[in-house]
Design an enzyme around this catalytic site. Structure first.
Site, PDB file in Angstrom:
ATOM      1  N   ASP A  47      -6.245  -7.049   4.321  1.00  0.00           N
ATOM      2  CA  ASP A  47      -7.526  -6.355   3.714  1.00  0.00           C
ATOM      3  C   ASP A  47      -8.318  -7.418   2.940  1.00  0.00           C
ATOM      4  OD1 ASP A  47      -8.928  -4.386   2.434  1.00  0.00           O
ATOM      5  OD2 ASP A  47      -7.967  -4.673   0.704  1.00  0.00           O
ATOM      6  N   ASP A  86      -2.378 -17.959   0.735  1.00  0.00           N
ATOM      7  CA  ASP A  86      -3.421 -19.024   0.274  1.00  0.00           C
ATOM      8  C   ASP A  86      -4.117 -19.931   0.934  1.00  0.00           C
ATOM      9  OD1 ASP A  86      -0.980 -19.929   0.174  1.00  0.00           O
ATOM     10  OD2 ASP A  86      -0.927 -20.793  -1.937  1.00  0.00           O
ATOM     11  N   ASP A  92     -12.063  -9.315   4.545  1.00  0.00           N
ATOM     12  CA  ASP A  92     -13.397  -9.032   3.631  1.00  0.00           C
ATOM     13  C   ASP A  92     -14.033 -10.799   3.670  1.00  0.00           C
ATOM     14  OD1 ASP A  92     -13.320  -6.452   3.127  1.00  0.00           O
ATOM     15  OD2 ASP A  92     -14.128  -6.846   1.167  1.00  0.00           O
ATOM     16  N   LYS A  99       3.582 -15.154   2.848  1.00  0.00           N
ATOM     17  CA  LYS A  99       3.560 -15.912   1.551  1.00  0.00           C
ATOM     18  C   LYS A  99       5.191 -16.161   1.298  1.00  0.00           C
ATOM     19  CE  LYS A  99       2.213 -17.574  -2.469  1.00  0.00           C
ATOM     20  NZ  LYS A  99       1.286 -18.769  -2.513  1.00  0.00           N
ATOM     21  N   TYR A 116       0.690  -1.206   0.199  1.00  0.00           N
ATOM     22  CA  TYR A 116       0.189  -0.004  -0.168  1.00  0.00           C
ATOM     23  C   TYR A 116       0.790   1.265   0.077  1.00  0.00           C
ATOM     24  CZ  TYR A 116      -4.731  -2.060   1.002  1.00  0.00           C
ATOM     25  OH  TYR A 116      -6.040  -2.740   0.766  1.00  0.00           O
TER      26      TYR A 116
END
Ligand code: IPM
Ligand code: MN
Length: 355
Positions: free
Chosen positions: A245, A221, A249, A189, A142
């Site tokens: 983020d 993942d 959700d 990751k 970001y």
């Protein structure tokens, strides 16, 4: 106690949901004898329209002078569909996070048993699921260098983390896990990304300092899959900005609606309390959006910014009762006629008054 808060309603449904959360805040202050003062300030697309920038200096000044910030949502489709726009509403939110030093975004994922039937998952998978996602909020992709080259035909966003940034967020993760069920899942990751390898390295160095806490490492993942497969596996999850983020959700819908999850962003300066959902522009001005995530964010505000636990508790209780009484907006109403945003807010205010 004196509570001095900044109210940043933002765009879309922001003003409607924040109004309800503010009414609830006032009701709680009246009940417990707190003196509330608050001021509104502009942000997001609203601020761009008025003054040309999404997080004006006056807004920042007000946030700095306040004890807490109650935040609605930002975003406007006219910017989403214009990839060449130079100023974007979201930059306002990111600037606020950066300038207030809000490096940790705490997103509790809790289920309401009266809403389990709205979950896309089977009851036995989701009933009792309760975990916290701690999302790093001022670093990573970001905030890394971004840009275009080759006449605009190549684009890049760098993901950068420093050891200090990783350490402070992991420390918070461990502290949280220590207060809960003593399990910390570090999501990364590390099989592909160098920044993730730094996360994992730092976590491995820190883990021995917290012998009563089990540290678990999980690739993002796989984590995305486990949240759906067995959400009760998780206690505290800590992860970098963009993974957090996306995963939150995902996690929010297992509770039945994206309109339910609150969050607290904490760090160096004033803390910000905001729902995790967006500005839902299609519903703006219609008095149909679910105000519960923002009302629950106000509960977190009492608890985190002021250490007023009973005040937070009564809000949670009122929210739970409103769901049980079926006084809910259209996203969770079933069979019965949905209530409006303000109906739900008023019901909760009355519950608090009469309690
Ligand atoms: C959130 C939002 C923001 C984010 C957007 C609006 C910039 O999705 O708070 O989760 O990506 O952090
Ligand atoms: Mn998001």
């Amino acid at each position: 106690m004196k509570l001095n808060i900044a109210v940043l309603a933002g765009d879309g449904i922001g003003p409607e949901i924040v109004e309800q959360a503010l009414n609830v805040t006032k009701a709680v202050c009246a009940k417990f004898g707190h003196e509330l003062t608050y001021k509104h300030a502009i942000t997001g697309a609203t601020a761009i329209d008025q003054v040309g920038e999404p997080y004006p200096a006056e807004t920042h000044e007000l946030c700095m002078q306040s004890d807490a910030v109650l935040f609605g949502a930002i975003g406007d489709p006219k910017f989403d569909n214009d990839p060449t726009a130079k100023v974007r509403p979201e930059q306002g939110l990111l600037q606020m996070r950066k300038q207030l030093g809000l490096y940790a975004n705490i997103r509790p994922v809790e289920t309401f048993s009266s809403l389990i039937h709205k979950s896309p998952l089977r009851k036995e998978l989701v009933d009792g699921a309760n975990f916290v996602c701690i999302r790093e909020l001022t670093g990573g992709i970001y905030f890394g260098e971004k840009g275009r080259k080759d006449d605009g035909n190549t684009a890049f966003d760098n993901c950068v983390y420093t050891r200090d940034e990783v350490e402070r967020i992991l420390k918070l993760g461990y502290e949280y896990a220590g207060k809960r069920n003593k399990k910390l899942t570090v999501v990364d990751k590390a099989n592909v990304l160098e920044s993730s390898r730094l996360w994992r390295q730092v976590a491995q160095e820190m883990a021995p300092k917290y012998p009563d806490i089990t540290t678990e490492y999980m690739f993002v993942d796989n984590a995305a899959m486990q949240i759906i497969k067995w959400p009760k596996h998780f206690d505290v999850m800590v992860t970098e900005n963009m993974f957090g983020d996306i995963l939150t959700d995902e996690a929010s819908v297992i509770t039945g609606s994206l309109g339910l999850l609150p969050s607290a962003s904490i760090g160096i300066h004033t803390s910000v309390f905001e729902p995790i959902h967006g500005s839902y522009p299609q519903a703006a001005g219609k008095n149909i959006a679910n105000p519960l995530a923002t009302i629950l964010s106000a509960a977190m505000m009492f608890e985190y910014a002021f250490n007023l636990m009973d005040e937070g508790k009564i809000i949670r209780e009122a929210v739970e009762k409103s769901i049980e009484a079926n006084v809910v907006t259209e996203d969770i109403a079933e069979g019965s006629k949905p209530y409006s945003t303000s109906d739900v807010g008023e019901w909760i205010v009355n519950y608090i008054k009469n309690k």
